[in-house]
Structures are given as structure tokens and as C-alpha cells.
Design a protein around this motif. Structure first.
Motif, PDB file in Angstrom:
ATOM      1  N   THR A 137       0.832  -1.200   0.000  1.00 46.13           N
ATOM      2  CA  THR A 137       0.000   0.000   0.000  1.00 46.13           C
ATOM      3  C   THR A 137       0.869   1.254   0.000  1.00 46.13           C
ATOM      4  O   THR A 137       2.040   1.228   0.425  1.00 46.13           O
ATOM      5  N   ALA A 138       0.286   2.338  -0.484  1.00 49.23           N
ATOM      6  CA  ALA A 138       0.938   3.644  -0.462  1.00 49.23           C
ATOM      7  C   ALA A 138      -0.094   4.667  -0.007  1.00 49.23           C
ATOM      8  O   ALA A 138      -1.075   4.922  -0.705  1.00 49.23           O
ATOM      9  N   GLU A 139       0.126   5.230   1.160  1.00 50.07           N
ATOM     10  CA  GLU A 139      -0.815   6.192   1.730  1.00 50.07           C
ATOM     11  C   GLU A 139      -0.222   7.593   1.702  1.00 50.07           C
ATOM     12  O   GLU A 139       0.922   7.789   2.123  1.00 50.07           O
ATOM     13  N   PRO A 140      -0.978   8.579   1.196  1.00 51.11           N
ATOM     14  CA  PRO A 140      -0.470   9.949   1.175  1.00 51.11           C
ATOM     15  C   PRO A 140      -0.335  10.507   2.587  1.00 51.11           C
ATOM     16  O   PRO A 140      -1.166  10.249   3.451  1.00 51.11           O
ATOM     17  N   ALA A 141       0.764  11.268   2.794  1.00 53.65           N
ATOM     18  CA  ALA A 141       0.990  11.897   4.103  1.00 53.65           C
ATOM     19  C   ALA A 141       1.841  13.142   3.883  1.00 53.65           C
ATOM     20  O   ALA A 141       3.037  13.044   3.579  1.00 53.65           O
ATOM     21  N   ASP A 142       1.219  14.301   4.030  1.00 55.64           N
ATOM     22  CA  ASP A 142       1.913  15.574   3.828  1.00 55.64           C
ATOM     23  C   ASP A 142       2.525  15.628   2.428  1.00 55.64           C
ATOM     24  O   ASP A 142       1.826  15.533   1.446  1.00 55.64           O
ATOM     25  N   ASP A 143       3.856  15.686   2.350  1.00 56.46           N
ATOM     26  CA  ASP A 143       4.523  15.830   1.059  1.00 56.46           C
ATOM     27  C   ASP A 143       5.099  14.513   0.547  1.00 56.46           C
ATOM     28  O   ASP A 143       6.021  14.500  -0.261  1.00 56.46           O
ATOM     29  N   CYS A 144       4.560  13.396   1.027  1.00 57.90           N
ATOM     30  CA  CYS A 144       5.119  12.108   0.625  1.00 57.90           C
ATOM     31  C   CYS A 144       4.031  11.047   0.603  1.00 57.90           C
ATOM     32  O   CYS A 144       2.870  11.291   0.937  1.00 57.90           O
ATOM     33  N   TYR A 145       4.432   9.843   0.177  1.00 56.62           N
ATOM     34  CA  TYR A 145       3.611   8.640   0.300  1.00 56.62           C
ATOM     35  C   TYR A 145       4.349   7.696   1.243  1.00 56.62           C
ATOM     36  O   TYR A 145       5.587   7.606   1.214  1.00 56.62           O
ATOM     37  N   VAL A 146       3.597   6.983   2.040  1.00 57.17           N
ATOM     38  CA  VAL A 146       4.191   6.009   2.958  1.00 57.17           C
ATOM     39  C   VAL A 146       3.868   4.617   2.440  1.00 57.17           C
ATOM     40  O   VAL A 146       2.701   4.207   2.393  1.00 57.17           O
ATOM     41  N   LEU A 147       4.900   3.890   2.044  1.00 54.40           N
ATOM     42  CA  LEU A 147       4.731   2.562   1.458  1.00 54.40           C
ATOM     43  C   LEU A 147       4.959   1.477   2.494  1.00 54.40           C
ATOM     44  O   LEU A 147       5.914   1.559   3.294  1.00 54.40           O
ATOM     45  N   ASN A 148       4.107   0.459   2.449  1.00 56.90           N
ATOM     46  CA  ASN A 148       4.247  -0.710   3.302  1.00 56.90           C
ATOM     47  C   ASN A 148       3.936  -1.965   2.499  1.00 56.90           C
ATOM     48  O   ASN A 148       2.912  -2.014   1.802  1.00 56.90           O
ATOM     49  N   GLY A 149       4.810  -2.957   2.584  1.00 55.53           N
ATOM     50  CA  GLY A 149       4.586  -4.212   1.875  1.00 55.53           C
ATOM     51  C   GLY A 149       5.900  -4.890   1.551  1.00 55.53           C
ATOM     52  O   GLY A 149       6.984  -4.351   1.815  1.00 55.53           O
ATOM     53  N   VAL A 150       5.799  -6.089   1.008  1.00 49.74           N
ATOM     54  CA  VAL A 150       6.983  -6.879   0.668  1.00 49.74           C
ATOM     55  C   VAL A 150       6.890  -7.328  -0.788  1.00 49.74           C
ATOM     56  O   VAL A 150       5.852  -7.834  -1.221  1.00 49.74           O
ATOM     57  N   LYS A 151       7.964  -7.163  -1.519  1.00 50.96           N
ATOM     58  CA  LYS A 151       8.069  -7.606  -2.900  1.00 50.96           C
ATOM     59  C   LYS A 151       9.052  -8.769  -2.991  1.00 50.96           C
ATOM     60  O   LYS A 151      10.072  -8.795  -2.282  1.00 50.96           O
ATOM     61  N   SER A 152       8.757  -9.714  -3.841  1.00 49.71           N
ATOM     62  CA  SER A 152       9.620 -10.888  -3.987  1.00 49.71           C
ATOM     63  C   SER A 152      10.209 -10.948  -5.393  1.00 49.71           C
ATOM     64  O   SER A 152       9.689 -10.330  -6.324  1.00 49.71           O
ATOM     65  N   PHE A 153      11.324 -11.685  -5.529  1.00 53.08           N
ATOM     66  CA  PHE A 153      11.957 -11.902  -6.842  1.00 53.08           C
ATOM     67  C   PHE A 153      12.260 -10.580  -7.553  1.00 53.08           C
ATOM     68  O   PHE A 153      11.935 -10.400  -8.726  1.00 53.08           O
ATOM     69  N   VAL A 154      12.881  -9.639  -6.840  1.00 54.71           N
ATOM     70  CA  VAL A 154      13.203  -8.336  -7.421  1.00 54.71           C
ATOM     71  C   VAL A 154      14.535  -8.433  -8.138  1.00 54.71           C
ATOM     72  O   VAL A 154      15.605  -8.416  -7.509  1.00 54.71           O
ATOM     73  N   SER A 155      14.490  -8.547  -9.470  1.00 57.20           N
ATOM     74  CA  SER A 155      15.715  -8.629 -10.260  1.00 57.20           C
ATOM     75  C   SER A 155      16.492  -7.325 -10.147  1.00 57.20           C
ATOM     76  O   SER A 155      15.913  -6.240 -10.238  1.00 57.20           O
ATOM     77  N   ASN A 156      17.797  -7.433  -9.937  1.00 52.73           N
ATOM     78  CA  ASN A 156      18.729  -6.315  -9.720  1.00 52.73           C
ATOM     79  C   ASN A 156      18.585  -5.704  -8.327  1.00 52.73           C
ATOM     80  O   ASN A 156      19.283  -4.729  -8.014  1.00 52.73           O
ATOM     81  N   GLY A 157      17.729  -6.278  -7.488  1.00 51.27           N
ATOM     82  CA  GLY A 157      17.494  -5.705  -6.173  1.00 51.27           C
ATOM     83  C   GLY A 157      18.756  -5.431  -5.364  1.00 51.27           C
ATOM     84  O   GLY A 157      18.937  -4.326  -4.848  1.00 51.27           O
ATOM     85  N   PRO A 158      19.682  -6.413  -5.224  1.00 52.08           N
ATOM     86  CA  PRO A 158      20.862  -6.195  -4.380  1.00 52.08           C
ATOM     87  C   PRO A 158      21.774  -5.073  -4.863  1.00 52.08           C
ATOM     88  O   PRO A 158      22.544  -4.517  -4.071  1.00 52.08           O
ATOM     89  N   LEU A 159      21.717  -4.742  -6.156  1.00 49.36           N
ATOM     90  CA  LEU A 159      22.582  -3.691  -6.708  1.00 49.36           C
ATOM     91  C   LEU A 159      21.843  -2.386  -6.952  1.00 49.36           C
ATOM     92  O   LEU A 159      22.458  -1.380  -7.318  1.00 49.36           O
TER      93      LEU A 159
END
Length: 377
Positions: A137-159
Motif C-alpha cells: 500500500t501507499a498512503e499519502p501523508a503531507d509531502d510524501c507517500y508512505v509505502l508498506n509491503g513486501v516484494k519478492s523476486f526483485v531482479s537487480n534488487g541487491p545492486l
């Protein structure tokens, strides 16, 4: 209908194919490091389809596919080529077409040069083929969005220096409630897990990524709220059409090696290529390659010309290449016999690199469903 390459296309393909032979290959079991990324950047590979004004090549889908094919035909590691394709097709195209002007100016020059690496963070444990089940999820808050959640199998993630990700901003809106974000990897609350151990495509590092009250400035929203699904589908049209070209190059290099082996290897006093069982197997391998190549080029042409058939032809191309690449890799192992099963020969390793083509960017079953729906079923 002209099937020949234009002189400029031919020169570009030959330059990349020749240069690819000089690129170092990652050590077995290791992902490509930043040195290899920057070497590819100096060849223009990491910015093929990115805008020229930001240092990219400004290429369309077909020319991008030709370049990726030439990269692997020339001998580049398939996993590293896959990593570049993820960086370019799933991330770079989305940023180039939908990011805010300042974000484009900040990120695209680095992406083009290979100094900035992008990762696509879409898949979740319960949302693979069914992207409607995203839990992030991404919830608006002032001048930003607050993201919460987990993504799997993110190619290039470690770099990764930046992640293109998708989150629900309006749960009640269904398909129209998904939004797209470019998230700098040093954002507070973003946690990138350890590199996942894989049996293939080792040149492309992958990881799980967690957003824990991750604050992302509003300027990193791509497009408008609710446009995430459209942005994702557009990037997938690029990825599904162009990424299989990586495997065309791998299959071409594989076939060349098999033909050489059939000419040189002798049994029962004859070259094994003189036996019909071998020569016909090689002819079948070539047929699979050439027929799938035509479908890939057609799919890329459709993307470049904004054809309404682009999704269907890309699905056809991806299925064709997946089936051809797996079948050809099995035949290559059989042709080389026991040598084909040795790690040092590299033939068996090609099989573990090509099997994932049935899985990523939408499984083969999903592609078949796209084709079926295109026929009105």
C-alpha cells in the motif's frame, strides 16, 4: 515486405556482437558487478531505448531487441543480459515515459551510462500472475507517500540504486487503484534482503524487498494516482516483446557451437554430423530459432507502431521463444553427450538459464490466455 536489416542496423548489431566477446563473464554462482555494468554502459547497452537527451540510444523496440540479441550472440552472459533487460524494459521505459521531469533528469543519465541500476519491484508472494492481488500500500501523508509491503523476486534488487514499484493507493478502485513509484534505494524504511540463490540466471542478482513505513516524496509518483496498472502494462509490452531477444542470441550462439561440435566430433570413423539423427536434430534446432525470431521481430514492430495487436503478438513471441529455447537446450546437451552435463562446458547451464523464460513477465500459461482472448475466446 523487407526482411533485411538497414545498413545502420547492421553496423550497430555487428559492433555490439564484436564488443560482447570482450566483456568479462561473471564467476560461476556470482552476479554481475558494477564494473561489468559500467563496461556495458560504455557500449551503450544500458541505455538502448532511453531518450537521447539523457544519454540513451533513443532506439525503438525492434532495434533494442536486435541489440540484446547481438549481445548474447556475441557471448555475453545470459543472466547479465537478463539483468540489463529488466533495468531497461521494465524500469527505464516506465521512468522515461511517466516520471516527473526532474526525476527523469536526475535518474535517466545514470541509467543510460550504467552507473545507476534500476530494479523492478512488482511481484509479491500472493501476487504473481494475478497482479490484482497486490498487498503493498501507499498512503499519502503531507509531502510524501508512505509505502508498506513486501516484494519478492526483485531482479537487480541487491545492486539497485532505484526501484520501480507498484502499490495500492485506492483499495476500493480495483484496477484503477494501483499507482507506480520510483523509489531511491536509500529511502528510509526500504530494506533489501540478501541475494536469492537461484539455479540459473546467476548473473542477475535478485532479492526480496520490504517497504516498512517507507517515505517516498510525492515527486517520485509516476504519472497520476491510479495509473499504475496502465504504466505496468505499457512496460510489459516492451519487456514481453524485447526480452526474448536475449534468448535468440543465446540460442544462436548455442547452435553455432553445436554445429561446430557436430563437424569435429567423430564416432564410428565418421563426423557425428554425418549421421542423420544428428543433422536432423540440428535442422530442427535451427527451425525453432528462426521461426521464433520472426515472431519476436513482429512483436517489436507492433510495439513500435502502437499496433492494437501488440499484446497478442508479444505473447505469441514469448511462448515461442520459451518453448524453442528449452527444447534446443535439451537437444544441445544430448548432442554433447556426457560433456554437455559438465559444469565447465557451459552447455547444461544454458538449460537452467532458459527455463525461467516460462515464468517471468507473465507465465507461459498467462501468455496463452492473452492469445486465446485475442481470438475472442
Amino acid at each position: 515486405m523487407d526482411f533485411d536489416l538497414a545498413p545502420g542496423q547492421r553496423r550497430r548489431v555487428e559492433r555490439i556482437r564484436d564488443a560482447a566477446a570482450g566483456l568479462p563473464r561473471p564467476e560461476r554462482g556470482q552476479a554481475a558487478g558494477r564494473e561489468l555494468w559500467q563496461a556495458a554502459g560504455e557500449l551503450g547497452i544500458t541505455g538502448l531505448c532511453l531518450p537521447e537527451e539523457y544519454g540513451g540510444g533513443g532506439l525503438g523496440a525492434l532495434d533494442t531487441a536486435l541489440a540484446l540479441e547481438a549481445l548474447c550472440d556475441g557471448g555475453a552472459d545470459t543472466g547479465f543480459a537478463f539483468a540489463i533487460a529488466a533495468h531497461l524494459l521494465a524500469c527505464g521505459t516506465a521512468l522515461a515515459e511517466h516520471a516527473h521531469d526532474q526525476v527523469r533528469a536526475d535518474l535517466l543519465p545514470g541509467l543510460s551510462s550504467g552507473k545507476t541500476i534500476a530494479a523492478n519491484a512488482m511481484t509479491e508472494d500472493e501476487a504473481g500472475s494475478d497482479v490484482s492481488r497486490l498487498a503493498t500500500t501507499a498512503e499519502p501523508a503531507d509531502d510524501c507517500y508512505v509505502l508498506n509491503g513486501v516484494k519478492s523476486f526483485v531482479s537487480n534488487g541487491p545492486l539497485a540504486d532505484v526501484l520501480v514499484t507498484y502499490a495500492v493507493t485506492s483499495p476500493a478502485a480495483g484496477y484503477l487503484g494501483l499507482s507506480a513509484f520510483a523509489v531511491p534505494a536509500d529511502s528510509p524504511g526500504l530494506r533489501i534482503g540478501p541475494t536469492l540463490a537461484k539455479i540459473g540466471l546467476e548473473g542477475c542478482a535478485a532479492a526480496r524487498v520490504e517497504f516498512a513505513d517507507c517515505k517516498v516524496p510525492r515527486r517520485y509518483l509516476m504519472g497520476a494516482e491510479g495509473q499504475g496498472s496502465a504504466i505496468f502494462q505499457r512496460s510489459m509490452s516492451w519487456e514481453r516483446a524485447c526480452l526474448p531477444a536475449v534468448y535468440l542470441g543465446t540460442m544462436q550462439a548455442q547452435l553455432n557451437r553445436c554445429v561446430t561440435h557436430a563437424r569435429e566430433r567423430r564416432q564410428f570413423g565418421r563426423r557425428i554430423g554425418d549421421f542423420q539423427a544428428v543433422s536432423h536434430r540440428l535442422a530442427t534446432m535451427k527451425r525453432r530459432l528462426e521461426s521464433s525470431r520472426l515472431l519476436v521481430y513482429r512483436a517489436c514492430w507492433d510495439v513500435d507502431h502502437h499496433s492494437p495487436d501488440a499484446a497478442e503478438t508479444a505473447a505469441l513471441a514469448k511462448v515461442a521463444v520459451a518453448e524453442a529455447a528449452v527444447a534446443n537446450s535439451v537437444d544441445a546437451v544430448r548432442l554433447f553427450g556426457a560433456r554437455g552435463y559438465l559444469a565447465g562446458e557451459g552447455i547444461g547451464g544454458q538449460l537452467t538459464d532458459v527455463v525461467p523464460l516460462h515464468l517471468f513477465s507473465g507465465t507461459t500459461d498467462i501468455q496463452q490466455e492473452i492469445v486465446a482472448k485475442g481470438m475472442g475466446l
